[in-house]
Scaffold this active site. Structure first.
Site, short mmCIF file in Angstrom:
data_model
loop_
_atom_site.label_atom_id
_atom_site.label_comp_id
_atom_site.label_asym_id
_atom_site.label_seq_id
_atom_site.Cartn_x
_atom_site.Cartn_y
_atom_site.Cartn_z
N TYR A 1 19.05 28.89 7.72
CA TYR A 1 17.89 29.49 8.36
C TYR A 1 17.81 29.60 9.97
O TYR A 1 18.23 28.55 10.64
CB TYR A 1 16.52 28.80 7.67
CG TYR A 1 16.20 29.03 6.27
CD1 TYR A 1 15.87 30.26 6.05
CD2 TYR A 1 16.22 28.11 5.50
CE1 TYR A 1 15.58 30.51 4.77
CE2 TYR A 1 15.80 28.21 4.17
CZ TYR A 1 15.44 29.65 3.63
OH TYR A 1 14.83 29.83 2.44
N LYS B 1 0.73 -1.32 -0.08
CA LYS B 1 0.03 -0.15 0.13
C LYS B 1 0.82 1.31 0.05
O LYS B 1 2.13 1.31 0.13
CB LYS B 1 -0.91 0.05 1.21
CG LYS B 1 -0.19 -0.09 2.57
CD LYS B 1 -1.26 -0.22 3.63
CE LYS B 1 -0.31 -0.22 5.17
NZ LYS B 1 -1.30 -0.66 6.07
C1 LIG Z 1 -0.43 -1.64 7.08
C2 LIG Z 1 -0.99 -2.92 7.31
C3 LIG Z 1 -0.06 -4.21 7.59
C4 LIG Z 1 1.20 -3.83 7.45
O1 LIG Z 1 1.81 -3.47 8.69
P1 LIG Z 1 3.32 -3.31 8.96
O2 LIG Z 1 3.45 -2.85 10.45
O3 LIG Z 1 3.65 -2.50 8.03
O4 LIG Z 1 3.88 -4.86 8.58
C5 LIG Z 1 -0.84 -5.31 8.10
N1 LIG Z 1 -2.14 -5.48 8.20
C6 LIG Z 1 -2.91 -4.34 7.82
C7 LIG Z 1 -4.48 -4.42 8.11
C8 LIG Z 1 -2.42 -3.18 7.64
O5 LIG Z 1 -3.13 -2.16 7.20
#
Ligand SMILES: *Cc1c(COP(=O)(O)O)cnc(C)c1O
Length: 353
Positions: A250, A33
Site C-alpha cells: 500500500y 487487568k
Molecule cells: C496497572 C497498575 C499497576 C501495574 O503497573 P505496571 O506498570 O504494569 O507494573 C499497578 N498499580 C496500579 C494502581 C495500576 O493501575
C-alpha cells in the site's frame, strides 16, 4: 490453518513473578487487568495461582471472570466500584477494593453489607489522576474506619514516572505519601513494575507488578533478567522477487533499492501488530533478524528475505518475543509495550509451560 499465533510461556510468567517478589520483598499482587495485558487472564492467573499472594484487576467484571474460573486468591479492584450495588458482588465474591474518591466512601457508608470490606485507600502523591489529596487523607481514613464496614485499610499510591530512574518525581511521590500517611496504621503498597525494579525506597508490604510479569522491562537498560512471555508469531505464506525500483504494498511506501526477495507474512494490524511501524522494523525469520518492508496491511505484512537464502515457505516469523523485544517494536511504533500486548487479538493463543 493460518499460522498466526500468540505463544504464551507460562513458565516465564512464573519466573517473572518470582523475580518481582524477590526483588521487592513482602507480598505481591500480580496485576492481570485487561485480560492479563493481552495474555489471557484466566490462564495466567491459573499459572500463578500456586505462587501469587493475590491478583489485581481494573474492575468487578474482570474479577468475576477469575472467580468463575476457580481463582480463590485475593483479587483487588484497582478502580474500585462505580456504583453502590457492586459492593454486594464485591462481598459475595470476597473481593478487595480500591477507594480513591469521596463518592466511593459514601457508597460504603450507605450500603447494607453483611460483613466488613478489605479496602485499599489510594493517596494522590503527585500523579493527580486518582486518589485522596495528602491533606484529605486523614479525614478519608477516619470516615472509612468510622463506617464500621471496613476490616482493614491498606494505604497505597501510584507512580507517574517510576520508569525514569533519573528524575526526582518518584522520590518526591514517596516522600509525599509517607508524610500524608505518617499517623495512620496499616500495610502500604507503592510499587508498580518500575517501582519494583528501580525504586527500593518504594518497597513496602505489597508490590503491584504488571508489565514486568509479561517480560517487558519498563526501565531503560538490560532487561533485568525478565523473560518475555508472549511470542507473537506467524509464517511465510508466499514469496516473490522484486527488481530495483519496484514498489511494495500500500502506498508504495517501500521501493526496492536492490533486487529484493520478499516474504509475505500472515499477520496484520487486525491481529494487533501496529500499522504505524516504519520500514526497517526488526522481525526474526527462523530465529534470524531481518526487517519489515512495506506498509503493514490488515491481514498481512512483508519482510525482506534477500539476505536469508535458507528462509522460504513455511519459515517461522517472530514479530516479537525471545528474539525481538516487544519494547523494540513499541519504540518503532511510538508507543509502549503495554499497548501492543493489550491489542493482540484474532490470532490463536497457545500456552506452554
Ligand atoms: C496497572 C497498575 C499497576 C501495574 O503497573 P505496571 O506498570 O504494569 O507494573 C499497578 N498499580 C496500579 C494502581 C495500576 O493501575
Amino acid at each position: 490453518m493460518r499460522p498466526a499465533r500468540a505463544l504464551i510461556d507460562l513458565a516465564a510468567l512464573r519466573h517473572n513473578y518470582q523475580l518481582a517478589r524477590t526483588r521487592h520483598g513482602g507480598r505481591a499482587l500480580a496485576v492481570v487487568k485487561a485480560n492479563a495485558y493481552g495474555h489471557g487472564a484466566v490462564r495466567c492467573a491459573h499459572a500463578l495461582a500456586g505462587l501469587a499472594d493475590g491478583f489485581a484487576v481494573a474492575f468487578l467484571e474482570e474479577a468475576l471472570e477469575l472467580r468463575a474460573a476457580g481463582i480463590r486468591q485475593p483479587i483487588l479492584l484497582l478502580e474500585g466500584v462505580f456504583a453502590a450495588d457492586e459492593l454486594v458482588e464485591v462481598q459475595r465474591h470476597d473481593l478487595w477494593i480500591v477507594v480513591h474518591h469521596d463518592d466511593q466512601i459514601r457508597m460504603i457508608e450507605t450500603a447494607a453489607l453483611r460483613g466488613p470490606l478489605n479496602v485499599w485507600m489510594k493517596v494522590n502523591s503527585g500523579m493527580n489522576r486518582a486518589g485522596f489529596a495528602p491533606d484529605a487523607v486523614d479525614a478519608a481514613w477516619r470516615r472509612l474506619d468510622d463506617s464500621g464496614k471496613v476490616a482493614a485499610i491498606t494505604l497505597m499510591t501510584h507512580f507517574a514516572r517510576a520508569d525514569e530512574p533519573h528524575v526526582i518525581a518518584t522520590a518526591e511521590q514517596i516522600a509525599r505519601f509517607d508524610t500524608a500517611t505518617r499517623h495512620l496504621p496499616g500495610a502500604r503498597s507503592l510499587a508498580n513494575s518500575g517501582g519494583v525494579l528501580g525504586w527500593p525506597a518504594a518497597h513496602r508490604d505489597w508490590a503491584r507488578p504488571g508489565i514486568l510479569l509479561y517480560g517487558a522491562d519498563p526501565m531503560p537498560g538490560d532487561g533485568n533478567g525478565l523473560q518475555p512471555v508472549m511470542g507473537l508469531e506467524s509464517g511465510i505464506i508466499a514469496m516473490r522477487e522484486i527488481e530495483t525500483g519496484e514498489p511494495l504494498g500500500y502506498g508504495a511506501r517501500f521501493v526496492a533499492d536492490r533486487p529484493t526477495r520478499v516474504g509475505l507474512v500472515a499477520m496484520g494490524y487486525a491481529d494487533g501488530y501496529p500499522r504505524v511501524v516504519p520500514d526497517g522494523t526488526p522481525v526474526a525469520v527462523d530465529g534470524l533478524r531481518t526487517r519489515l518492508i512495506g506498509r503493514v496491511s490488515m491481514d498481512m505484512l512483508t519482510v525482506d528475505l534477500t539476505d536469508l537464502p535458507a528462509a522460504g515457505l513455511g519459515s517461522r516469523v517472530e514479530l516479537w518475543g525471545r528474539n525481538i523485544p516487544v519494547n523494540r517494536v513499541a519504540e518503532a511504533a511510538g508507543t509502549i509495550a503495554y499497548e501492543l500486548l493489550c491489542n493482540v487479538k484474532r490470532v490463536r493463543f497457545e500456552y506452554v509451560g
